[in-house]
Enzyme design. Structure first.
Site, short mmCIF file in Angstrom:
data_model
loop_
_atom_site.label_atom_id
_atom_site.label_comp_id
_atom_site.label_asym_id
_atom_site.label_seq_id
_atom_site.Cartn_x
_atom_site.Cartn_y
_atom_site.Cartn_z
CB CYS A 1 -1.31 0.02 1.05
SG CYS A 1 -1.71 1.49 1.50
CB CYS B 1 0.93 1.84 4.51
SG CYS B 1 -1.13 0.96 5.13
CG ASP C 1 -3.32 15.12 -4.83
OD1 ASP C 1 -3.76 13.39 -4.42
OD2 ASP C 1 -2.25 14.26 -5.99
CG ASN D 1 -12.69 9.46 -5.55
OD1 ASN D 1 -13.21 9.85 -6.38
ND2 ASN D 1 -11.78 10.13 -5.75
N GLY E 1 -13.67 5.93 -9.70
CA GLY E 1 -12.23 5.71 -10.39
C GLY E 1 -10.59 5.36 -9.21
CG HIS F 1 -4.56 3.80 3.31
ND1 HIS F 1 -3.46 3.50 4.03
CD2 HIS F 1 -4.64 5.08 3.93
CE1 HIS F 1 -3.74 3.69 5.40
NE2 HIS F 1 -4.05 4.65 5.32
CG HIS G 1 -7.40 8.74 -0.27
ND1 HIS G 1 -7.40 7.94 -0.93
CD2 HIS G 1 -7.46 9.48 -1.25
CE1 HIS G 1 -7.22 7.50 -1.80
NE2 HIS G 1 -7.70 8.64 -2.54
CG HIS H 1 -8.91 13.71 -2.44
ND1 HIS H 1 -7.98 13.39 -3.79
CD2 HIS H 1 -9.61 13.07 -2.47
CE1 HIS H 1 -7.60 12.45 -4.17
NE2 HIS H 1 -8.11 11.41 -3.48
P1 AMP Z 1 -8.49 8.49 -5.68
O1 AMP Z 1 -8.38 8.76 -6.78
O2 AMP Z 1 -9.31 9.00 -4.97
O3 AMP Z 1 -7.54 7.42 -5.10
O4 AMP Z 1 -6.78 9.69 -5.17
C1 AMP Z 1 -5.12 9.30 -4.71
C2 AMP Z 1 -4.62 10.26 -5.13
O5 AMP Z 1 -3.27 10.09 -5.00
C3 AMP Z 1 -4.58 11.30 -6.08
O6 AMP Z 1 -4.88 12.91 -6.31
C4 AMP Z 1 -2.76 10.77 -6.29
O7 AMP Z 1 -2.46 12.20 -7.09
C5 AMP Z 1 -2.49 11.24 -5.10
N1 AMP Z 1 -1.43 10.47 -5.15
C6 AMP Z 1 -0.47 9.25 -5.49
N2 AMP Z 1 0.60 9.07 -4.95
C7 AMP Z 1 1.14 9.99 -3.94
C8 AMP Z 1 2.45 10.45 -4.07
N3 AMP Z 1 3.37 9.51 -3.69
N4 AMP Z 1 2.46 11.52 -3.20
C9 AMP Z 1 1.05 12.00 -2.44
N5 AMP Z 1 -0.05 12.12 -3.74
C10 AMP Z 1 -0.21 10.74 -3.71
ZN ZN Z 2 -2.12 1.67 4.09
#
Ligand code: AMP
Ligand code: ZN
Length: 121
Positions: free
Chosen positions: A10, A13, A36, A93, A99, A104, A106, A108
């Site tokens: 993950c 994680c 982000d 999401n 999408g 994990h 989160h 936004h």
């Molecule tokens: P989701 O589509 O809701 O799963 O959003 C995942 C989010 O994680 C996206 O907005 C990505 O830009 C963000 N993301 C992916 N990898 C990283 C990272 N290493 N550091 C910060 N944000 C990330």
């Molecule tokens: Zn996780």
């Protein structure tokens, strides 16, 4: 392990345990917030529980207090980023049709500009 998804793989994680760096905005024993990597607006912060929860479908009764703490923290994080008074959007999401990319939970926090009136793109 659920399906083909392994917790040890993950991404978030790994961010929590420091294996992958992040641009931290807030951290305590249960919650981490970081910018982000691909911001959709001038302010785009992700708020995550340190506990590995996949998404809102994966929430258990025992997680109620944790989710309450996250939502109590969101305006404080918005204040740190200077957008509390102007306003912002909170999005999570859940699953394939949304999408969701990172499995994990989160939230936004998006703001720093006037957001469009459309939530569904
Ligand atoms: P989701 O589509 O809701 O799963 O959003 C995942 C989010 O994680 C996206 O907005 C990505 O830009 C963000 N993301 C992916 N990898 C990283 C990272 N290493 N550091 C910060 N944000 C990330
Ligand atoms: Zn996780």
């Amino acid at each position: 392990m659920k399906g083909r998804y392994r917790i040890e793989d993950c991404l978030f994680c790994k961010i929590i345990n420091g294996e992958i760096p992040s641009d931290k905005v807030y951290e305590d024993e249960e919650i981490l917030a970081f910018n982000d990597i691909n911001p959709a607006a001038p302010v785009h912060v992700l708020v995550i529980p340190k506990k590995h929860i996949i998404n809102v479908n994966d929430l258990k009764n025992e997680d109620e207090a944790l989710i309450g703490r996250i939502f109590a923290k969101i305006p404080q994080i918005a204040e740190i980023k200077g957008i509390k008074e102007a306003g912002y959007r909170v999005i999570t999401n859940c699953g394939k049709d949304s999408g969701q990319e990172v499995m994990h939970l989160h939230f936004h926090i998006i703001g720093g500009k006037v957001l469009g009136d459309k939530i569904v793109g």
